[in-house]
Write a protein that holds these residues in place. Structure first.
Motif, short mmCIF file in Angstrom:
data_model
loop_
_atom_site.label_atom_id
_atom_site.label_comp_id
_atom_site.label_asym_id
_atom_site.label_seq_id
_atom_site.Cartn_x
_atom_site.Cartn_y
_atom_site.Cartn_z
N ASN A 226 49.58 9.33 -25.36
CA ASN A 226 48.56 10.49 -25.09
C ASN A 226 47.41 10.25 -25.94
N GLN A 227 47.69 9.88 -27.43
CA GLN A 227 46.47 9.61 -28.37
C GLN A 227 45.60 8.49 -27.74
N ARG B 184 43.73 10.00 -24.70
CA ARG B 184 42.60 10.74 -25.09
C ARG B 184 41.39 9.82 -25.49
N ASP B 185 41.70 8.76 -26.52
CA ASP B 185 40.71 7.90 -27.03
C ASP B 185 39.96 7.23 -25.96
N ILE C 50 39.64 8.40 -22.76
CA ILE C 50 38.66 9.23 -22.06
C ILE C 50 37.43 9.52 -22.85
N ASP C 51 37.75 9.84 -24.21
CA ASP C 51 36.26 10.21 -25.20
C ASP C 51 35.34 9.11 -25.19
N ARG D 279 41.83 17.81 -19.44
CA ARG D 279 41.62 18.74 -20.40
C ARG D 279 42.57 18.75 -21.62
N ARG D 280 43.97 18.69 -20.98
CA ARG D 280 45.07 18.96 -21.77
C ARG D 280 45.03 17.55 -22.42
N ILE D 281 44.99 16.62 -21.69
CA ILE D 281 45.28 15.02 -22.67
C ILE D 281 43.88 15.16 -23.75
N GLN D 282 42.85 15.39 -23.46
CA GLN D 282 41.71 15.45 -24.44
C GLN D 282 41.97 16.26 -25.52
N SER D 283 42.41 17.44 -25.22
CA SER D 283 42.53 18.37 -26.15
C SER D 283 44.13 18.24 -27.26
N ASN D 284 44.84 17.27 -26.77
CA ASN D 284 46.16 16.71 -27.40
C ASN D 284 47.01 17.85 -27.26
#
Length: 254
Positions: free
Chosen positions: A4-5, A8-9, A11-12, A38-43
């Motif tokens: 997930n981290q 997220r990275d 996507i960012d 959004r859930r992935i990006q907000s961890n």
């Protein structure tokens, strides 16, 4: 770094490189819900996203539609996760492709069946479609033609992506339609087969069954692609196994 981290990275990094992009536009491009992104990006994800969710996101981020290439270029936990989920495709000689636009088009059950037939080696004739699906089938064929997903070669129609992969949710929604294609009354023709088995077994037993079924799929795929067995039958198989009870892991994003 966890799956997930890393996701997220990725996507960012994509959003930083593409100043006009947003989570909403990425959601539209990937076919993954904006809420999930959004859930992935907000961890704030408790469990791992489903394999096809990760596949959809990575395909949109990299603009890569070739499944084997997409998996090989994905590093770390993402690469390991995709390889574990789609190893059967990466082990076959033919490379499979995944396209979000085609994926969305194949949400319609009848369109999915027609495209599946056109993706077979010899393609599908208009007569076959009329006999099986009538006027509605012709309408779906015309739509596929107008969108460039199918091309005509003589009297036959061929899918532009012969070796394609669809989202597991879409494929599972079409399972009832495929099951309806099974004709028990034609068992005497010795072309079809049907078994359903169930028992309480251990996780190790499940692992063994999956290994057997994967091996069977690989052998069937080799027969499908062998010129020696080329013919006129639009043949299909289903390979499905799961538990009759729900998983205790409620954190999966589907």
């Amino acid at each position: 770094m966890s799956l997930n981290q890393q996701l997220r990275d990725q996507i960012d990094s994509y959003l930083k490189r593409h100043k006009h992009a947003s989570l909403n536009s990425l959601a539209k491009k990937s076919g993954v819900g904006a809420t999930t992104l959004r859930r992935i990006q907000s961890n704030s994800v408790k469990g791992a996203p489903s394999p096809h969710t990760v596949l959809n996101i990575m395909s949109a981020l990299t603009n890569e539609t070739n499944l084997s290439k997409l998996i090989s270029m994905s590093e770390g936990e993402i690469g390991n996760y995709l390889n574990d989920a789609f190893s059967l495709y990466t082990q076959t000689v033919t490379e499979h492709s995944y396209k979000a636009e085609l994926n969305n088009t194949l949400r319609d059950g009848l369109t999915y069946l027609i495209y599946k037939m056109s993706a077979n080696r010899t393609g599908v004739s208009k007569l076959d479609i009329v006999e099986e699906f009538g006027k509605q089938g012709l309408k779906r064929l015309e739509s596929l033609l107008s969108h460039g997903f199918v091309i005509r070669e003589g009297d036959y129609f061929h899918a532009t992506e012969k070796n394609f992969s669809v989202d597991y949710k879409i494929a599972s929604e079409h399972l009832p339609d495929l099951v309806k294609c099974y004709r028990a009354e034609e068992l005497h023709l010795d072309k079809n087969l049907f078994y359903t088995l169930s028992e309480t077994i251990s996780d190790e037993g499940i692992k063994k069954i999956k290994e057997i079924q994967k091996e069977a799929v690989e052998k069937i795929y080799q027969i499908f692609k062998s010129p020696y067995y080329e013919g006129e039958n639009h043949y299909f198989t289903l390979n499905l196994c799961d538990t009759l009870t729900h998983s205790n892991d409620l954190g999966l994003i589907q």
